[in-house]
Write an enzyme that holds these catalytic residues in place. Sequence first.
Site, PDB file in Angstrom:
ATOM      1  N   LYS A 122      48.886 132.408  63.124  1.00 30.66           N
ATOM      2  CA  LYS A 122      48.174 131.371  63.869  1.00 30.66           C
ATOM      3  C   LYS A 122      49.088 130.755  64.931  1.00 30.66           C
ATOM      4  O   LYS A 122      50.297 130.977  64.961  1.00 30.66           O
ATOM      5  CB  LYS A 122      47.701 130.278  62.893  1.00 30.66           C
ATOM      6  CG  LYS A 122      46.615 130.712  61.908  1.00 30.66           C
ATOM      7  CD  LYS A 122      45.257 130.749  62.558  1.00 30.66           C
ATOM      8  CE  LYS A 122      44.158 131.161  61.588  1.00 30.66           C
ATOM      9  NZ  LYS A 122      43.830 130.129  60.600  1.00 30.66           N
ATOM     10  N   ARG A 133      45.287 133.538  52.969  1.00 33.78           N
ATOM     11  CA  ARG A 133      44.563 134.556  53.747  1.00 33.78           C
ATOM     12  C   ARG A 133      45.526 135.104  54.792  1.00 33.78           C
ATOM     13  O   ARG A 133      45.986 134.371  55.667  1.00 33.78           O
ATOM     14  CB  ARG A 133      43.327 133.909  54.391  1.00 33.78           C
ATOM     15  CG  ARG A 133      42.421 134.862  55.135  1.00 33.78           C
ATOM     16  CD  ARG A 133      41.190 134.122  55.657  1.00 33.78           C
ATOM     17  NE  ARG A 133      40.287 135.019  56.372  1.00 33.78           N
ATOM     18  CZ  ARG A 133      40.387 135.333  57.649  1.00 33.78           C
ATOM     19  NH1 ARG A 133      41.365 134.782  58.392  1.00 33.78           N
ATOM     20  NH2 ARG A 133      39.532 136.154  58.211  1.00 33.78           N
TER      21      ARG A 133
END
Length: 283
Positions: A227, A260
């Site tokens: 991210k 995740r």
Amino acid sequence: MNESFGRRLNCAGKLLDLSHPRIMGILNVTPDSFSDGGRFVDPDVAVAHARAMVAEGADIIDVGGESTRPGAAPVDAAEEIRRVVPIVERLAAALAVPVSVDTGKPEVMRAAAAAGAGMINDVYALRAPDALEAAAETGLPVCIMHMQGEPRTMQQHPHYDDVVAEVAAFLYERATACVAAGIDRERIVIDPGFGFGKTLRHNYELLAGLPELARRGLPIVAGVSRKSMIRGVAPEPGQRTVASATAAALAVWQGASLVRVHDVAATAAALAVAIATRAPAKL
């Protein structure tokens, strides 16, 4: 550690035992996802990659057919079903681990559940019309995520007075809505939505504040892999696998039940150290 550890999620007959932190492997069957768009649109390649992630330690595979990166274009339900359902069907038959579907559309939820999906993972927290009802009908566990705004605009000046408190309040309000719709509380997992309408500082405040979310007893999914929060502190591409695995280990240390991730093997190694440190008497 999160008091929800010990919960066992029945994912269409395949159990996901959260007595131990678990890894959710990401399988994007999209042409435009931020990290791996286009790599797994071929069904045979997608299935092979899922098998490889399970071999590396993934405990559940999360299949997504619509990119939610900032600025992503929407995809209609028919196209998302075309992308997702054949993959879900093949993986559900081929893998011993559960398969989740990453979608906010009730039509896709129903179609994926019929194809063998074992969990619904919704970045919109089941807020679309009929989504709560569709999720309840499937009888599957659900993961509800916090997002400020929507994918095309979420990174345009996100603001919070207290990001941890506001994210927690939103998620527990949505959990209450799920229960009211007929989704058993034991089937609800929450995701604070790292990178979804958050600045770099917001993301790390959330990571530090995960114990506040965990203390209320719902399992937490942490999606920090690759991210912007990783790129913000580890800007060189060669650093990002290690940095993502480190963030996943910190999330587990802070109370996450599931992480995740894209890089399963590196994450599994990092989690092994975090788990051993947390409970050395079990070694």
